[in-house]
Design an enzyme around this catalytic site. Structure first.
Site, PDB file in Angstrom:
ATOM      1  N   ASP A   9       0.825  -1.215   0.000  1.00  0.00           N
ATOM      2  CA  ASP A   9       0.000   0.000   0.000  1.00  0.00           C
ATOM      3  C   ASP A   9       0.856   1.261   0.000  1.00  0.00           C
ATOM      4  O   ASP A   9       0.621   2.173   0.797  1.00  0.00           O
ATOM      5  CB  ASP A   9      -0.947  -0.012   1.205  1.00  0.00           C
ATOM      6  CG  ASP A   9      -1.951  -1.156   1.126  1.00  0.00           C
ATOM      7  OD1 ASP A   9      -2.440  -1.432   0.015  1.00  0.00           O
ATOM      8  OD2 ASP A   9      -2.234  -1.768   2.176  1.00  0.00           O
ATOM      9  N   ASP A  59      -6.874  -6.083  -4.246  1.00  0.00           N
ATOM     10  CA  ASP A  59      -7.778  -5.918  -3.101  1.00  0.00           C
ATOM     11  C   ASP A  59      -8.672  -4.710  -3.371  1.00  0.00           C
ATOM     12  O   ASP A  59      -8.434  -3.622  -2.863  1.00  0.00           O
ATOM     13  CB  ASP A  59      -6.948  -5.723  -1.825  1.00  0.00           C
ATOM     14  CG  ASP A  59      -7.815  -5.684  -0.588  1.00  0.00           C
ATOM     15  OD1 ASP A  59      -9.053  -5.754  -0.723  1.00  0.00           O
ATOM     16  OD2 ASP A  59      -7.248  -5.574   0.516  1.00  0.00           O
ATOM     17  N   LYS A  61     -12.049  -4.967  -2.915  1.00  0.00           N
ATOM     18  CA  LYS A  61     -13.262  -5.147  -2.082  1.00  0.00           C
ATOM     19  C   LYS A  61     -14.513  -4.734  -2.843  1.00  0.00           C
ATOM     20  O   LYS A  61     -15.290  -3.865  -2.425  1.00  0.00           O
ATOM     21  CB  LYS A  61     -13.138  -4.396  -0.762  1.00  0.00           C
ATOM     22  CG  LYS A  61     -11.990  -4.906   0.081  1.00  0.00           C
ATOM     23  CD  LYS A  61     -12.058  -4.416   1.501  1.00  0.00           C
ATOM     24  CE  LYS A  61     -10.825  -4.849   2.260  1.00  0.00           C
ATOM     25  NZ  LYS A  61      -9.576  -4.186   1.786  1.00  0.00           N
ATOM     26  N   PRO A  66     -24.465  -6.715  -9.605  1.00  0.00           N
ATOM     27  CA  PRO A  66     -23.775  -7.683 -10.467  1.00  0.00           C
ATOM     28  C   PRO A  66     -23.227  -7.077 -11.766  1.00  0.00           C
ATOM     29  O   PRO A  66     -22.085  -7.357 -12.148  1.00  0.00           O
ATOM     30  CB  PRO A  66     -24.863  -8.729 -10.744  1.00  0.00           C
ATOM     31  CG  PRO A  66     -25.733  -8.679  -9.529  1.00  0.00           C
ATOM     32  CD  PRO A  66     -25.764  -7.235  -9.103  1.00  0.00           C
ATOM     33  N   GLN A 171      -1.414  -3.810  12.822  1.00  0.00           N
ATOM     34  CA  GLN A 171      -2.729  -3.841  13.476  1.00  0.00           C
ATOM     35  C   GLN A 171      -2.714  -4.631  14.786  1.00  0.00           C
ATOM     36  O   GLN A 171      -3.752  -4.809  15.420  1.00  0.00           O
ATOM     37  CB  GLN A 171      -3.780  -4.426  12.521  1.00  0.00           C
ATOM     38  CG  GLN A 171      -4.001  -3.564  11.272  1.00  0.00           C
ATOM     39  CD  GLN A 171      -5.040  -4.155  10.342  1.00  0.00           C
ATOM     40  OE1 GLN A 171      -6.163  -4.449  10.751  1.00  0.00           O
ATOM     41  NE2 GLN A 171      -4.672  -4.315   9.079  1.00  0.00           N
ATOM     42  N   GLY A 172      -1.557  -5.146  15.144  1.00  0.00           N
ATOM     43  CA  GLY A 172      -1.413  -5.784  16.459  1.00  0.00           C
ATOM     44  C   GLY A 172      -1.516  -7.300  16.472  1.00  0.00           C
ATOM     45  O   GLY A 172      -1.281  -7.920  17.517  1.00  0.00           O
ATOM     46  N   GLY A 173      -1.886  -7.906  15.352  1.00  0.00           N
ATOM     47  CA  GLY A 173      -1.971  -9.375  15.297  1.00  0.00           C
ATOM     48  C   GLY A 173      -0.580  -9.993  15.363  1.00  0.00           C
ATOM     49  O   GLY A 173       0.407  -9.375  14.947  1.00  0.00           O
ATOM     50  N   LYS A 174      -0.519 -11.208  15.933  1.00  0.00           N
ATOM     51  CA  LYS A 174       0.793 -11.871  16.086  1.00  0.00           C
ATOM     52  C   LYS A 174       0.787 -13.241  15.419  1.00  0.00           C
ATOM     53  O   LYS A 174      -0.155 -14.015  15.592  1.00  0.00           O
ATOM     54  CB  LYS A 174       1.108 -12.051  17.570  1.00  0.00           C
ATOM     55  CG  LYS A 174       1.295 -10.723  18.270  1.00  0.00           C
ATOM     56  CD  LYS A 174       1.993 -10.889  19.611  1.00  0.00           C
ATOM     57  CE  LYS A 174       2.396  -9.549  20.182  1.00  0.00           C
ATOM     58  NZ  LYS A 174       1.326  -8.537  20.138  1.00  0.00           N
TER      59      LYS A 174
HETATM   60  N1  U5P Z   1      -7.119  -5.491   4.851  1.00  0.00           N
HETATM   61  C1  U5P Z   1      -7.138  -5.427   6.224  1.00  0.00           C
HETATM   62  N2  U5P Z   1      -8.211  -5.947   6.877  1.00  0.00           N
HETATM   63  C2  U5P Z   1      -9.247  -6.528   6.256  1.00  0.00           C
HETATM   64  C3  U5P Z   1      -9.226  -6.611   4.862  1.00  0.00           C
HETATM   65  C4  U5P Z   1      -8.146  -6.094   4.191  1.00  0.00           C
HETATM   66  O1  U5P Z   1      -6.206  -4.916   6.855  1.00  0.00           O
HETATM   67  O2  U5P Z   1     -10.153  -6.990   6.926  1.00  0.00           O
HETATM   68  C5  U5P Z   1      -5.981  -4.990   4.064  1.00  0.00           C
HETATM   69  C6  U5P Z   1      -5.606  -3.534   4.286  1.00  0.00           C
HETATM   70  O3  U5P Z   1      -6.311  -2.697   3.396  1.00  0.00           O
HETATM   71  C7  U5P Z   1      -4.137  -3.576   3.958  1.00  0.00           C
HETATM   72  C8  U5P Z   1      -3.686  -4.932   4.477  1.00  0.00           C
HETATM   73  O4  U5P Z   1      -3.946  -3.581   2.561  1.00  0.00           O
HETATM   74  O5  U5P Z   1      -4.835  -5.761   4.407  1.00  0.00           O
HETATM   75  C9  U5P Z   1      -3.122  -4.911   5.873  1.00  0.00           C
HETATM   76  O6  U5P Z   1      -2.020  -4.066   5.911  1.00  0.00           O
HETATM   77  P1  U5P Z   1      -1.176  -3.751   7.229  1.00  0.00           P
HETATM   78  O7  U5P Z   1      -2.142  -3.446   8.316  1.00  0.00           O
HETATM   79  O8  U5P Z   1      -0.366  -4.987   7.512  1.00  0.00           O
HETATM   80  O9  U5P Z   1      -0.333  -2.577   6.841  1.00  0.00           O
END
Ligand code: U5P
EC number: 4.1.1.23
Length: 213
Positions: A9, A59, A61, A66, A171-174
Site C-alpha cells: 500500500d 484488493d 473489495k 452484479p 494492526q497488532g496481530g501476532k
Molecule cells: N485489509 C485489512 N483488513 C481486512 C481486509 C483487508 O487490513 O479486513 C488490508 C488492508 O487494506 C491492507 C492490508 O492492505 O490488508 C493490511 O495491511 P497492514 O495493516 O499490515 O499494513
C-alpha cells in the site's frame, strides 16, 4: 506452512517496485489495492508480475450490483491473478465476479469479517453467514482477521476454504497466535510492518521464517 502475502500500500511506483525487488525471495504473493493502483494505474500490476513472477491479488473489495461488479472484474482480472470482493452485497454480486474469473482461470476471494475494530459493529454479526455463503459459492478463498484469532478459527471452520488473513504487524496481530489455526493453503498478509521498516528485505525474511516454525 502458511504463505506470506505482502500488502503493498505505497503510493509511489518506483518505491513499490523497489520493495518488490527487495522482498521477492521471501513473499509468495503481492496484494495491491486502491492506494497503489489509484496512484499509479492498473499497469503497475503487470510491472509487479514481470519483476517477481508472483501471484498478484487486487484488493478492490468489490461491492456493487452484479452488472457493475462484472465490469470491474473484467478490467481487474486482465492484470491480476485474483480479486477480493465483499460478500455482504449478496450472492448474485459475488457470482457475477466468479463468472468472469472462471473464464480467465483467476481467483475470487471473499471478505467475511474484517480486521479493524469497527468490523465488530456491522460485519461481525453477519460474518458466520457470509462464511457459509462463501462455502456454498465455492469461492477460492476468504478474508478473515488475524486480530481476532478465535474468530479466524471459527470462520475457517465454517467456510472450510483457504484463508487470507490480514492484521499481523501494524494492526497488532501476532503470527504465534494464528499459526496453529493455519495450513499450507492459507496466506498471512503483512503490509506496513514490512514496507515501512528500515529494511523491508530483512523484515520479509523474518516473517517468512516465523511462518516456517
Ligand atoms: N485489509 C485489512 N483488513 C481486512 C481486509 C483487508 O487490513 O479486513 C488490508 C488492508 O487494506 C491492507 C492490508 O492492505 O490488508 C493490511 O495491511 P497492514 O495493516 O499490515 O499494513
Amino acid at each position: 506452512m502458511p504463505k506470506l502475502m505482502l500488502a503493498l500500500d505505497v503510493l509511489d511506483r518506483d518505491r513499490a517496485l523497489k520493495i518488490v525487488e527487495d522482498v521477492k525471495d521471501y513473499v509468495d504473493a503481492i496484494k495491491v489495492g486502491y492506494p497503489l493502483v489509484l496512484s499509479t494505474g492498473t499497469e503497475i500490476i503487470k510491472e509487479i508480475k514481470k519483476l517477481c513472477n508472483k501471484e498478484v491479488i487486487a484488493d478492490f473489495k468489490v461491492a456493487d450490483i452484479p452488472a457493475t461488479n462484472e465490469k470491474i472484474a473484467k478490467i481487474t482480472l486482465k492484470y491480476a491473478d485474483g480479486i477480493i470482493v465483499h460478500g455482504f452485497v449478496g450472492e448474485d454480486s459475488v457470482k457475477a465476479v466468479q463468472d468472469v474469473a472462471k473464464k480467465l482461470n483467476k481467483k475470487v476471494i471473499m471478505v467475511t469479517e474484517m480486521s479493524h475494530p469497527g468490523a465488530v459493529q456491522f460485519l461481525q454479526p453477519i460474518a458466520d453467514k457470509l462464511s457459509e455463503m462463501a462455502k456454498k459459492l465455492k469461492v477460492d478463498a476468504i478474508v478473515a482477521p488475524s486480530t481476532r484469532p478465535e474468530r479466524l478459527k471459527e470462520i475457517k471452520e465454517i467456510a472450510e476454504l483457504p484463508v487470507i488473513t490480514p492484521g499481523v504487524g501494524a494492526q497488532g496481530g501476532k503470527i504465534e497466535d494464528i499459526l496453529n489455526i493455519l495450513d499450507e493453503n492459507d496466506y498471512v498478509i503483512v503490509g506496513r510492518a514490512i514496507y515501512q521498516s528500515q529494511n523491508p528485505k530483512e523484515e520479509a525474511k523474518k516473517y517468512k521464517e516465523m511462518l516456517n516454525k
